[in-house]
Motif scaffolding. Structure first.
Motif, PDB file in Angstrom:
ATOM      1  N   GLY A 106       0.847  -1.186   0.000  1.00 11.73           N
ATOM      2  CA  GLY A 106       0.000   0.000   0.000  1.00 11.73           C
ATOM      3  C   GLY A 106       0.881   1.234   0.000  1.00 11.73           C
ATOM      4  O   GLY A 106       1.978   1.226  -0.567  1.00 11.73           O
ATOM      5  N   LEU A 107       0.425   2.263   0.683  1.00 11.57           N
ATOM      6  CA  LEU A 107       1.203   3.502   0.683  1.00 11.57           C
ATOM      7  C   LEU A 107       2.531   3.342   1.417  1.00 11.57           C
ATOM      8  O   LEU A 107       3.519   4.006   1.105  1.00 11.57           O
ATOM      9  CB  LEU A 107       0.386   4.637   1.305  1.00 11.57           C
ATOM     10  CG  LEU A 107      -0.762   5.160   0.439  1.00 11.57           C
ATOM     11  CD1 LEU A 107      -1.576   6.205   1.193  1.00 11.57           C
ATOM     12  CD2 LEU A 107      -0.243   5.751  -0.874  1.00 11.57           C
ATOM     13  N   PHE A 108       2.562   2.460   2.418  1.00  5.40           N
ATOM     14  CA  PHE A 108       3.808   2.167   3.139  1.00  5.40           C
ATOM     15  C   PHE A 108       4.819   1.585   2.141  1.00  5.40           C
ATOM     16  O   PHE A 108       4.459   0.757   1.293  1.00  5.40           O
ATOM     17  CB  PHE A 108       3.500   1.165   4.262  1.00  5.40           C
ATOM     18  CG  PHE A 108       4.708   0.684   5.023  1.00  5.40           C
ATOM     19  CD1 PHE A 108       5.579   1.588   5.610  1.00  5.40           C
ATOM     20  CD2 PHE A 108       4.964  -0.679   5.162  1.00  5.40           C
ATOM     21  CE1 PHE A 108       6.692   1.145   6.321  1.00  5.40           C
ATOM     22  CE2 PHE A 108       6.066  -1.131   5.871  1.00  5.40           C
ATOM     23  CZ  PHE A 108       6.934  -0.215   6.443  1.00  5.40           C
ATOM     24  N   THR A 109       6.076   1.999   2.274  1.00  4.41           N
ATOM     25  CA  THR A 109       7.088   1.583   1.295  1.00  4.41           C
ATOM     26  C   THR A 109       7.594   0.152   1.491  1.00  4.41           C
ATOM     27  O   THR A 109       8.252  -0.398   0.604  1.00  4.41           O
ATOM     28  CB  THR A 109       8.323   2.515   1.372  1.00  4.41           C
ATOM     29  OG1 THR A 109       8.774   2.520   2.734  1.00  4.41           O
ATOM     30  CG2 THR A 109       7.999   3.925   0.935  1.00  4.41           C
ATOM     31  N   GLY A 110       7.319  -0.431   2.672  1.00  5.87           N
ATOM     32  CA  GLY A 110       7.895  -1.739   3.003  1.00  5.87           C
ATOM     33  C   GLY A 110       7.499  -2.845   2.039  1.00  5.87           C
ATOM     34  O   GLY A 110       8.347  -3.567   1.517  1.00  5.87           O
ATOM     35  N   GLY A 111       6.186  -2.991   1.788  1.00  3.82           N
ATOM     36  CA  GLY A 111       5.693  -4.104   0.985  1.00  3.82           C
ATOM     37  C   GLY A 111       6.207  -4.071  -0.448  1.00  3.82           C
ATOM     38  O   GLY A 111       6.969  -4.948  -0.879  1.00  3.82           O
ATOM     39  N   LEU A 112       5.821  -3.032  -1.186  1.00  2.29           N
ATOM     40  CA  LEU A 112       6.214  -2.977  -2.605  1.00  2.29           C
ATOM     41  C   LEU A 112       7.720  -2.821  -2.778  1.00  2.29           C
ATOM     42  O   LEU A 112       8.297  -3.335  -3.740  1.00  2.29           O
ATOM     43  CB  LEU A 112       5.472  -1.832  -3.303  1.00  2.29           C
ATOM     44  CG  LEU A 112       4.041  -2.186  -3.705  1.00  2.29           C
ATOM     45  CD1 LEU A 112       3.273  -0.938  -4.131  1.00  2.29           C
ATOM     46  CD2 LEU A 112       4.026  -3.207  -4.837  1.00  2.29           C
ATOM     47  N   GLY A 113       8.355  -2.131  -1.843  1.00  2.46           N
ATOM     48  CA  GLY A 113       9.809  -1.934  -1.939  1.00  2.46           C
ATOM     49  C   GLY A 113      10.541  -3.265  -1.911  1.00  2.46           C
ATOM     50  O   GLY A 113      11.358  -3.566  -2.789  1.00  2.46           O
ATOM     51  N   LEU A 114      10.235  -4.081  -0.889  1.00  2.00           N
ATOM     52  CA  LEU A 114      10.870  -5.399  -0.794  1.00  2.00           C
ATOM     53  C   LEU A 114      10.504  -6.257  -2.015  1.00  2.00           C
ATOM     54  O   LEU A 114      11.344  -6.924  -2.608  1.00  2.00           O
ATOM     55  CB  LEU A 114      10.378  -6.080   0.499  1.00  2.00           C
ATOM     56  CG  LEU A 114      11.396  -6.316   1.618  1.00  2.00           C
ATOM     57  CD1 LEU A 114      12.405  -7.388   1.218  1.00  2.00           C
ATOM     58  CD2 LEU A 114      12.128  -5.051   2.002  1.00  2.00           C
TER      59      LEU A 114
END
Ligand code: DLL
Length: 445
Positions: A150-158
């Motif tokens: 979602g908007l948090f960078t953790g999920g899509l970033g990893l």
């Protein structure tokens, strides 16, 4: 390189072409940093009014920035600047070139929004993939990504970094903990990524389901997004029989992948060909020499959509001044166990939650779940530390439980120099978090 170091290097860092920039000779690295800084300063001066105004005020023109050593002439940027220019005042690229937005909610007020061009996303993928290689992962790994999407960078970033490496990613996001365990088991997951506090929750849930993570093929944990101590790492590794690695990042710079540990686990390498680190004294803003602890300041060297000039992270660390046994040339920071803004002042004494965590984890029989509660009583600040302990401990005689409680209070006092109220609670009393955990509950207002 002596024999021990070279054998460590052979075992800990299976070289992967994606990691080549981690080993670049230092003079080449500095040349690259200089060239990138000069280009970036020119771009922001032309495209971002806030930076232009600040540089003009300091009497610094882009032509004055001739190399990386000139970085000290540039102005600092703070979180408040992102809030004040919400939603897009710091964007240096036109919207048609921006392909992704993320946001960080923070605790108060407007969110901060961050933007990426396709080129920025490519850099982000690359640094996350370099992080994964430094943890010893390769294409044969199956990674369950339990950072929030979602908007948090953790999920899509990893996620993007795992794909860039060519390993398998399971985009499960946070929550639904029973299903997480089932998938971990059924798909022979070898690596998991999430906050360290959520992983502890996963270990507990597996136990509740009659399963033991130590018997799973899982061997690597990738943890970050919140402070965690070396003592917590030890607990996690014992309870799950994995190696737990630290990954660091912040939305303002890119998200996860600003820095990551290598297999030597002696600090986090900063991918300084893209993010230039400095350490400053948070009071005077004076730049500190390597080895001295202070606030981490980061400058993006290659970001197009939203470059950051000397961003004050508030994270407290130090740059290591000795080379890493893994052979990487890019510098390391010490693990970040605290932020300058999570300092509590109690009876005039500065206390950080991480100090309390270290003390609790040193006492055998405590569970890795605790919360710090602040209250005010008659104008005086009071602190209570609530800790979960095993049913066996609580099932003991009243006198033994009291001795145990005092042992924890003494361990805390030993580190912070203050006597605090300690309350033991039964397992699963304290709230669990699927993302970043809130260790301090402030009831003073
Ligand atoms: O937490 C990005 C991230 C996601 C990092 C997943 C690692 C893994 P923000 O939400 O903007 O971004 O929060 C950034 O979290 O300034 C630190 O205070 C803290 N933080 C992040 N990683 C670590 C870490 C993401 N490994 C803020 N150790 C940062 C300690 C960390 N603190």
């Amino acid at each position: 390189m002596n024999q021990a170091t070279s054998s460590l290097r052979a075992t800990v860092s299976r070289f992967h072409p994606i990691s080549a920039p981690d080993y670049v000779p230092l003079d080449k690295l500095r040349d690259l940093q200089s060239a990138r800084l000069c280009r970036m300063v020119q771009r922001v001066y032309e495209n971002v009014p806030l930076y232009r105004t600040r540089m003009d005020k300091l009497g610094v023109h882009p032509n004055d920035i001739r190399g990386i050593d000139d970085i000290v002439r540039l102005p600092f940027t703070m979180k408040v600047d992102l809030r004040d220019t919400y939603p897009n005042g710091l964007f240096a690229s036109p919207m048609k070139e921006i392909v992704r937005l993320h946001a960080s909610s923070g605790t108060t007020g407007k969110p901060i929004v961050v933007a990426y061009t396709q080129q920025d996303l490519d850099v982000w993928k690359e640094v996350v993939a370099r992080s994964l290689v430094s943890f010893g992962l390769d294409r044969s790994d199956v990674l369950q990504n339990a950072f929030g999407y979602g908007l948090f960078t953790g999920g899509l970033g990893l996620h993007d970094g795992v794909e860039r490496l060519g390993a398998t990613v399971i985009p499960i996001s946070g929550g639904n903990t029973e299903r997480q365990i089932m998938i971990m088991k059924d798909f022979n997951v070898t690596a998991v990524s999430c906050t360290p506090s959520y992983f502890i929750h996963l270990i507990d849930k597996a136990m509740e389901m009659g399963l033991d993570l130590r018997e799973f093929p899982l061997r690597t944990g990738i943890f970050g997004a919140e402070p965690w101590t070396a003592a917590m790492r030890q607990r996690i590794e014992e309870l799950s029989n994995i190696r737990a690695f630290d990954i660091y990042g912040l939305s303002e710079i890119v998200g996860p992948g600003v820095g990551a540990e290598c297999c030597a686990q002696q600090g986090l390498h900063i991918f300084e060909d893209h993010f230039y680190p400095e350490i400053i004294d948070p009071e005077t803003c004076e730049v500190l020499p390597d080895g001295e602890e202070g606030e981490l300041v980061l400058t993006t060297l290659s970001k197009d959509a939203m470059p950051m000039l000397r961003y004050r992270t508030r994270d407290i660390t130090a740059l290591e001044n000795v080379p890493c046994p893994c052979g990487r040339t890019i510098r390391r920071i010490r693990r970040i166990s605290r932020r300058s803004d999570d300092m509590l002042i109690l009876r005039g004494v500065n206390v950080f939650p991480s100090q309390i965590e270290t003390a609790i984890m040193r006492v055998e029989g405590t569970l890795p779940h605790y919360q710090i509660v602040l209250t005010r009583d008659g104008g005086l600040d009071r602190i209570e530390v609530m800790i979960e302990v095993s049913a066996e401990v609580l099932g003991d005689t009243v006198a033994s439980v009291e001795i145990f409680r005092r042992k924890i209070a003494a361990a805390i006092e030993n580190i912070i120099g203050l006597h605090v109220k300690v309350t033991l609670v039964t397992p699963r009393t304290l709230i669990r978090s699927e993302g970043k955990i809130q260790r301090v509950l402030d009831k003073r207002v």
